[in-house]
Design a protein around this motif. Sequence first.
Motif, PDB file in Angstrom:
ATOM      1  N   ALA A  49       0.837  -1.187   0.000  1.00 54.16           N
ATOM      2  CA  ALA A  49       0.000   0.000   0.000  1.00 54.16           C
ATOM      3  C   ALA A  49       0.872   1.237   0.000  1.00 54.16           C
ATOM      4  O   ALA A  49       2.017   1.208   0.436  1.00 54.16           O
ATOM      5  N   THR A  52      -0.067   9.055  -0.384  1.00 50.96           N
ATOM      6  CA  THR A  52       0.630  10.245  -0.847  1.00 50.96           C
ATOM      7  C   THR A  52       0.641  11.308   0.230  1.00 50.96           C
ATOM      8  O   THR A  52      -0.017  11.196   1.263  1.00 50.96           O
ATOM      9  N   GLY A  56      -3.942  10.530  -0.672  1.00 46.99           N
ATOM     10  CA  GLY A  56      -4.436   9.541  -1.607  1.00 46.99           C
ATOM     11  C   GLY A  56      -3.803   8.189  -1.357  1.00 46.99           C
ATOM     12  O   GLY A  56      -2.652   8.097  -0.926  1.00 46.99           O
ATOM     13  N   THR A  57      -4.539   7.126  -1.633  1.00 42.05           N
ATOM     14  CA  THR A  57      -4.064   5.777  -1.325  1.00 42.05           C
ATOM     15  C   THR A  57      -4.186   4.855  -2.519  1.00 42.05           C
ATOM     16  O   THR A  57      -5.042   5.039  -3.392  1.00 42.05           O
ATOM     17  N   ASN A  58      -3.327   3.849  -2.542  1.00 44.02           N
ATOM     18  CA  ASN A  58      -3.397   2.754  -3.492  1.00 44.02           C
ATOM     19  C   ASN A  58      -3.001   1.476  -2.787  1.00 44.02           C
ATOM     20  O   ASN A  58      -2.162   1.491  -1.886  1.00 44.02           O
ATOM     21  N   TYR A  59      -3.594   0.359  -3.224  1.00 45.78           N
ATOM     22  CA  TYR A  59      -3.384  -0.924  -2.585  1.00 45.78           C
ATOM     23  C   TYR A  59      -3.081  -2.006  -3.606  1.00 45.78           C
ATOM     24  O   TYR A  59      -3.569  -1.960  -4.737  1.00 45.78           O
ATOM     25  N   ARG A  61      -3.676  -5.649  -5.085  1.00 44.74           N
ATOM     26  CA  ARG A  61      -4.899  -6.437  -5.216  1.00 44.74           C
ATOM     27  C   ARG A  61      -5.154  -7.411  -4.065  1.00 44.74           C
ATOM     28  O   ARG A  61      -6.290  -7.499  -3.577  1.00 44.74           O
ATOM     29  N   GLU A  64      -6.466  -5.305  -1.028  1.00 49.44           N
ATOM     30  CA  GLU A  64      -7.490  -4.287  -1.244  1.00 49.44           C
ATOM     31  C   GLU A  64      -8.810  -4.724  -0.616  1.00 49.44           C
ATOM     32  O   GLU A  64      -9.263  -5.849  -0.813  1.00 49.44           O
ATOM     33  N   THR A  68      -6.024  -0.941   5.331  1.00 44.66           N
ATOM     34  CA  THR A  68      -6.181   0.497   5.190  1.00 44.66           C
ATOM     35  C   THR A  68      -4.897   1.187   5.628  1.00 44.66           C
ATOM     36  O   THR A  68      -4.431   0.975   6.747  1.00 44.66           O
TER      37      THR A  68
END
Length: 111
Positions: A49, A52, A56-59, A61, A64, A68
Amino acid sequence: QVQLVESGGGLVQPGGSLRLSCEASRIIFSLSPMGWYRQAPGKQREFVAVITSGGGTNYARPVEGRFTISRDNAKNTVYLQMSNLKPEDTAVYYCVTGTYWGQGTQVTVSS
């Protein structure tokens, strides 16, 4: 001299939860993207994960919907809340920003 110190790892049963923390020092934390990676025995280190500087977040797969990532700029700390843990989540979890890595914290999911 940048320091990233993870904590919160441990042994948990499948379906359980853990919260990892990473406290950073000697960086401008509020301007720094923060990430989590993990490495299981015999496997390559993989992205988990990222958050920013703007939140902002990205995980990845596999995590996801279960994990968190969050940050508290006042505490120079990034968190990884892990829920519904699976045995496949067993790994050493590392905090990262730029080229800097923490020492890692072990997460073991087993009954």
